[in-house]
Design an enzyme around this catalytic site. Structure first.
Site, PDB file in Angstrom:
ATOM      1  N   LYS A  56       0.839  -1.201   0.000  1.00  0.00           N
ATOM      2  CA  LYS A  56       0.000   0.000   0.000  1.00  0.00           C
ATOM      3  C   LYS A  56       0.873   1.250   0.000  1.00  0.00           C
ATOM      4  CE  LYS A  56      -3.972   1.964   2.526  1.00  0.00           C
ATOM      5  NZ  LYS A  56      -4.890   1.786   3.680  1.00  0.00           N
ATOM      6  N   SER A 131      -9.758   1.987   2.750  1.00  0.00           N
ATOM      7  CA  SER A 131      -8.846   2.732   1.904  1.00  0.00           C
ATOM      8  C   SER A 131      -7.849   1.862   1.131  1.00  0.00           C
ATOM      9  CB  SER A 131      -8.059   3.739   2.754  1.00  0.00           C
ATOM     10  OG  SER A 131      -7.279   3.073   3.740  1.00  0.00           O
ATOM     11  N   SER A 155     -10.291  -0.539   6.844  1.00  0.00           N
ATOM     12  CA  SER A 155      -9.644  -0.316   5.547  1.00  0.00           C
ATOM     13  C   SER A 155      -8.922  -1.520   4.962  1.00  0.00           C
ATOM     14  CB  SER A 155      -8.664   0.861   5.640  1.00  0.00           C
ATOM     15  OG  SER A 155      -9.364   2.071   5.789  1.00  0.00           O
TER      16      SER A 155
END
EC number: 6.3.5.7
Length: 452
Positions: A56, A131, A155
């Site tokens: 990420k 996210s 997330s």
């Protein structure tokens, strides 16, 4: 796609071929938007030749541009590796590509990303979740063997559920946050997104453990869980009935079928309600935005990242932040600054912390008599882009995941079915703090029952 367990048995030549195969797929599926930068632009070769793991865009990888999907961090190159990256490299695993996300992890759709949105591999008209939407989409589309994400209020679990992957949020403090771009320091936790439960456990084992570099890392003994998975162990599972009943009809049907399968396998299933959940969303967004307001104050155009044109220092601060942050990030900074301001701190922030203690106690009471809690990950399957244009409506969609972060407990999302649009439905299992072993055992049992 080869599983992580299988890939770890590969020879150096086979891993090299796997990396080449993934790179070709990523280029071919560029419109999916799972990754934010061409692999050729990243110093992958210098990071070892281990099994490739997608990372990420808020986790520091030395030599990589790491931006948290924000314009304000354009041009920033990480000068060091996050602890989780160092741990990966020591386990024959290696970073392989930056995945898209909501800006500074603030969102549930990836729509707030400076790079543009990520599409859901199951249906391109629907959100992949967030996210960590890029990480989940990459795994679901076969563009990654497995991936790392971060979970502040769901997330990891929500995008994993929307894309049909397994997403594990460890106990708060179990995995080092050193090198993670902070959103809310008392809630953030790094964790794996994988193709199956066993792969999630393997990747969790690779990154977990105490880290003296992180003051929020807990010095609690860590024991590997992936080599002791027992999907046949009978467990006491408590279903949060009102959460299941309030989900959409197709989500509810898939969850109830999963519950019946758990019963038929010999698990003890009981039911209860969360009576005070009306405070969860308010408490979460007060605490998270207050911490975000403080954490994001460091982005000022002076020390690193994008610097706006200005005639003086005040203009530099104002212009850099005004031009660099997106609308959702600005909204949360303003809210956080407000609740911390004189006259409102006691009225909002202190009350939110009291609500947090109550939420944690409610979970602990249920887990005193049960091994696991069962509930939805989200009220529905992945919704269409633009469906939650009202910020408050978007915040309310996190109702089933945020309370777990407030309590600091480990949780996992496991696919249990599909709706009539081929979109995934997942169940969420929650365990006692530090008991990821029971969590994984329950998840493996559920996965086996669903797959038949």
């Amino acid at each position: 796609m080869v599983t992580l367990k299988e890939a770890l048995k590969f020879s150096a030549e086979e891993i090299k071929n796997l990396r080449a195969e993934l790179e070709a797929k990523i280029i071919k599926e560029k419109e999916l938007g799972a990754y934010v930068e061409q692999l050729a632009n990243l110093e992958i070769a210098k990071l070892g030749e281990g099994v490739p793991i997608a990372i990420k865009d808020n986790i520091q990888v030395k030599g990589w541009s790491v931006t948290s999907a924000s314009k304000i961090l354009q041009g920033y190159v990480a000068p060091y590796n996050a602890t989780v990256i160092e741990k990966l490299l020591s386990k024959n695993l290696a970073p392989f590509g930056r995945t898209n996300m909501d800006e500074f992890a603030m969102g549930s759709t990836t729509e707030s990303s400076f790079y543009g949105k990520t599409l859901n591999p199951l249906n391109h008209a629907h959100v992949p979740g967030g996210s960590s939407g890029g990480s989940a989409a990459a795994v679901a589309a076969g563009l990654a063997v497995a991936a790392l994400g971060s979970d502040t209020g769901g997330s990891i679990r929500q995008p994993a559920a929307f894309c049909g992957c397994v997403g594990l949020k460890p106990t708060y403090g179990r995995v080092s946050r050193y090198g993670l771009g902070a959103y809310s320091s008392s809630l953030d936790q790094i964790g794996p997104i994988a193709q199956n439960v066993e792969d999630a456990a393997i990747l969790y084992d690779a990154i977990a453990g105490h880290d003296p570099k992180d003051s929020t890392s807990a010095d609690v003994p860590f024991v590997s869980i992936s080599d002791k998975i027992d999907g046949n162990k009978k467990l006491k599972i408590c279903v949060i009935k009102n959460y299941v009943e309030n989900a959409s009809e197709q989500t509810k049907a898939a969850l109830n079928l999963a519950i019946e399968k758990l019963k038929s396998h010999g698990h003890s299933v009981t039911y209860t309600n969360f009576e005070d959940s009306k405070y969860d969303v308010a408490a979460y967004y007060i605490i998270a935005t207050a911490e975000a307001s403080a954490n994001l104050s460091r982005y000022d155009g002076v020390r690193y990242g994008r610097r706006a044109e200005a005639r003086n220092l005040k203009e530099l601060y104002v212009n850099s932040r005004s031009e660099g942050f997106g609308e959702e990030v600005k909204r949360r900074i303003l809210l956080g600054t407000f609740v911390l301001s004189s006259g409102y701190y006691d009225a909002y922030y202190i009350k939110a912390q009291k609500a947090r203690a109550h939420i944690k106690a409610q979970y602990e009471k249920i887990l005193e008599e049960n091994d696991l809690i069962f509930m939805p990950v989200a009220p529905s399957t992945a919704y269409k882009f633009g469906a939650h244009s009202d910020p408050l409506q978007a915040y309310l969609s996190d109702i089933y995941t945020i309370s777990v972060n407030l309590a600091g407990l480990p949780a996992i999302s496991v696919p249990v079915g599909k709706d009539d649009q081929n979109l995934n439905v997942s169940a969420q299992l929650i365990a006692k703090a530090w008991d990821e072993q029971t969590l994984i055992n329950g998840a493996k049992s559920l996965e086996n029952l669903i797959k038949g």
